[in-house]
Design an enzyme around this catalytic site. Structure first.
Site, PDB file in Angstrom:
ATOM      1  N   CYS A 189       0.904  -1.233   0.112  1.00  0.00           N
ATOM      2  CA  CYS A 189       0.217  -0.010   0.101  1.00  0.00           C
ATOM      3  C   CYS A 189       0.893   1.087  -0.042  1.00  0.00           C
ATOM      4  O   CYS A 189       1.147   2.034   1.150  1.00  0.00           O
ATOM      5  CB  CYS A 189      -1.022  -0.091   1.210  1.00  0.00           C
ATOM      6  SG  CYS A 189      -2.192  -1.463   0.975  1.00  0.00           S
ATOM      7  N   GLU A 190       1.491   1.417  -1.177  1.00  0.00           N
ATOM      8  CA  GLU A 190       2.561   2.672  -1.192  1.00  0.00           C
ATOM      9  C   GLU A 190       2.948   2.890  -2.556  1.00  0.00           C
ATOM     10  O   GLU A 190       3.182   1.775  -3.344  1.00  0.00           O
ATOM     11  CB  GLU A 190       3.519   2.286  -0.248  1.00  0.00           C
ATOM     12  CG  GLU A 190       4.573   3.342  -0.473  1.00  0.00           C
ATOM     13  CD  GLU A 190       5.314   3.421   1.067  1.00  0.00           C
ATOM     14  OE1 GLU A 190       5.031   2.885   2.147  1.00  0.00           O
ATOM     15  OE2 GLU A 190       6.484   3.770   0.935  1.00  0.00           O
TER      16      GLU A 190
END
Ligand code: LLP
Length: 463
Positions: free
Chosen positions: A391-392
Site C-alpha cells: 500500500c504505497e
C-alpha cells in the site's frame, strides 16, 4: 548506480520526458548473461532454467515470489575471489549481503572467511560451523553482550569503530584473560561515487575514526597501550556498488601512509590491512564490473608500490566482498497479477511481491533488469514499471524496463541480480510473508531459508 538517457522505446515514447531507461534490447527473449547467474539459460520451449530446472517447475514446487540462488555460481565466485587474492591475502565474505547456514557451509568449504556485523550473524556463522578464527566482527555500535560473545568464541578479529569500543573490547578481553586481535576502522576521506546512503569513507558519517584530524593516530596510540588488545592492522571500507578503482587506490595509499606513521612513532609495523568490500556488480546491461583478478592486481600493486616507497614490509591484505559474490547468483521470481496500461504514460505490471522483498529500488533508486521467463514472446516491447502489492506508490521493483506487449496475468517474470541485500533487507511490511531462498544446483533445488507463514507472524504477536 548507472543512469542513462536513451532514445525512447516504441510505445509511450512521446510522453516520457525523464529518459531514465535504456532502449529495449533488440530481442527481449535473449538473456544478457552479464546480469543472470551462470547456469541460467532458456530451454527449447523458451522457459528460463537455472541449474537445469525450469522456472515453471520451481514456481510450482516453491511458489512465488521466491529467490532462486545458483549454488554452483556462488561457489565459483568464492573460488575466483580466493584464487585471485592467493595464499598471501584473505577474503572475508560480507555476511550482511545474505547469510544463512547453507551459505556459511559453502564459504567454509570454498576456503573463505566471514565478516559478521551483529550478534545474529555471529550466531548463524558459529552454528553452521564456521571456525571462530575465520570470523571478523564489525559494527559501529556493538553491544557489550555481543563483544563478550565474540571474545568468548575466539573470533579472529574485531574491527574497532570508536574510542569507547577500544576500551570496551580491551576490558572484556582482559576479563577473559586473552589478547583480542583487533583492527581499527579508519575513514580515509574518499568520496566514493555511489549513492549517499552506501558511501562510507567521507568524514561526515557514523563509521570509523577519521584519519584527517589525527584521530586515527590517537586511536592507534590507545589500542597499543592496552594489554587486552593485539592490534594487527587498519581497516577501510569506502562504500558499496563502486566500479571505479580510484577510490580504493586513494584509500590504500592513505592506509599505508598511516602504517608508516605508526612505524615512525611506535617502532612497530602492523602486519595487516583490510580494504573492505564494495565492488559493483551488473544490475543492468550498462554496468561493467571488474573481475576479481583485476581487482586483486590493482589493490596489491598499489599497496606494494606504496610500501616500497615508505620502506615498509608489505602487509597482508584482506578484502570483504559481499555483493560481488552473492549478488549475481540469485534472481527473484514473481507471478504477474494485474496489468494497467496508463494511456500516454506507461504500463504498470503488478507482481506478488514488492518492496518487502526488494527495498533497494525505493531506498537507493537502484536499477534492475526484468524478463518474461515462463515463455518467449515475439510481441513488441512495451515500457513497463514493475510494482509490488504494497500500500504505497513508491513500491517499485523495476522503475523502467521493457517487457513484451502480450504480457498477461499468470506469466512469470524474474528480476536478476537480487542475491545481495534483498532477502537480507526484506521486511514484513503490510504483514507480507518473506519469500524463501531456494538453492539450485545440478538439477536439484532445495529450500535453504523457508518461506515465512502466517503462523510465523502470529507467533511473534503475543498481545
Ligand atoms: N565491509 C564492510 C565493513 C561493510 O560495511 C560492507 C557493506 C561490506 C564489507 C560489503 O560491501 P559489498 O561488497 O557488499 O558492497 N544495503 C546496501 C549496501 C550496504 C552495505 C553496507 N556495508 C545495498 O543494498 O546496496
Amino acid at each position: 548506480m548507472s543512469r542513462s538517457a536513451h532514445p525512447a522505446g516504441p510505445r509511450h515514447a512521446d510522453v516520457l520526458t525523464e529518459g531514465h531507461y535504456s532502449a529495449p534490447a533488440a530481442d527481449l527473449n535473449v538473456l544478457d548473461e552479464k546480469v543472470w547467474s551462470r547456469t541460467v539459460t532458456r530451454d527449447a520451449d523458451g522457459a528460463l532454467t537455472v541449474g537445469g530446472i525450469t522456472v515453471a517447475r520451481l514456481a510450482e514446487e516453491f511458489g512465488t515470489p521466491a529467490y532462486f540462488l545458483d549454488e554452483s555460481d556462488f561457489r565459483a565466485r568464492c573460488r575466483a575471489w580466493a584464487d585471485a587474492f592467493g595464499p598471501d591475502a584473505d577474503v572475508f565474505y560480507a555476511g550482511k549481503a545474505f547469510l544463512s547456514r547453507a551459505v556459511v557451509r559453502w564459504l567454509k568449504e570454498e576456503g573463505l572467511n566471514l565478516d559478521v556485523c551483529s550478534g545474529g550473524e555471529l550466531t548463524t556463522a558459529l552454528d553452521a560451523g564456521m571456525p571462530a578464527e575465520r570470523i571478523a566482527f564489525h559494527g559501529n555500535n556493538k553491544t557489550v553482550a555481543e563483544i563478550e560473545r565474540a571474545v568468548e568464541a575466539g573470533v579472529g578479529r574485531i574491527v574497532l569503530d570508536s574510542f569507547q569500543e577500544i576500551v570496551r573490547v580491551a576490558h572484556i578481553a582482559q576479563r577473559h584473560g586473552v589478547r583480542q586481535r583487533v583492527q581499527i576502522r579508519v575513514t580515509v576521506g574518499v568520496e566514493a561515487h555511489t549513492h549517499e546512503f552506501i558511501a562510507t569513507a567521507h568524514e561526515d558519517q557514523k563509521f570509523g575514526i577519521a584519519l584527517a584530524d589525527g584521530q586515527a593516530a590517537e586511536a592507534v596510540r590507545r589500542a597499543l597501550s592496552l594489554d587486552g588488545l593485539d592490534l594487527i592492522g587498519v581497516h577501510s571500507h569506502i562504500g558499496s556498488q563502486i566500479f571505479d578503482m580510484a577510490g580504493f587506490e586513494v584509500s590504500a595509499r592513505r592506509v599505508v601512509q598511516l602504517l608508516a606513521e605508526i612505524r615512525d612513532e611506535h617502532g612497530v609495523e602492523l602486519p595487516e590491512i583490510d580494504l573492505g568490500g564494495g565492488l559493483g556488480i551488473a544490475y543492468t546491461s550498462e554496468d561493467d564490473p571488474r573481475e576479481p583478478h583485476e581487482i586483486a592486481k590493482a589493490l596489491s600493486d598499489i599497496v606494494t608500490r606504496e610500501c616500497e616507497s615508505a620502506k615498509l614490509r608489505t602487509p597482508r591484505i584482506s578484502v570483504e566482498p559481499g555483493r560481488a559474490i552473492v549478488g549475481p547468483t540469485a534472481f527473484t521470481l514473481y507471478e504477474v497479477g494485474t496489468i494497467k496500461p496508463l494511456e500516454g504514460l506507461r504500463t504498470y505490471v503488478s507482481v506478488d511481491g514488492g518492496m518487502s522483498d526488494n527495498i533497494r529500488t525505493a531506498l537507493y533508486d537502484a536499477e534492475y533488469s526484468v524478463a518474461l521467463v515462463s515463455r518467449t514472446s515475439d510481441a513488441e516491447p512495451m515500457l513497463v514499471r514493475v510494482v509490488g502489492k504494497h500500500c504505497e506508490s513508491g513500491d517499485i521493483v523495476v522503475k523502467d524496463a521493457f517487457l513484451p506487449a502480450d504480457l498477461a496475468p499468470g506469466d512469470l517474470i524474474a528480476v536478476p541480480a537480487t542475491g545481495a541485500y534483498c532477502r537480507s533487507m526484506a521486511s514484513n511490511y503490510n504483514h507480507a510473508l518473506r519469500p524463501p531462498v531456494v538453492a539450485v544446483r545440478d538439477g536439484e533445488a532445495r529450500v535453504i531459508v523457508r518461506r515465512e507463514t502466517e503462523e510465523d507472524l502470529l507467533r511473534l504477536d503475543v498481545g
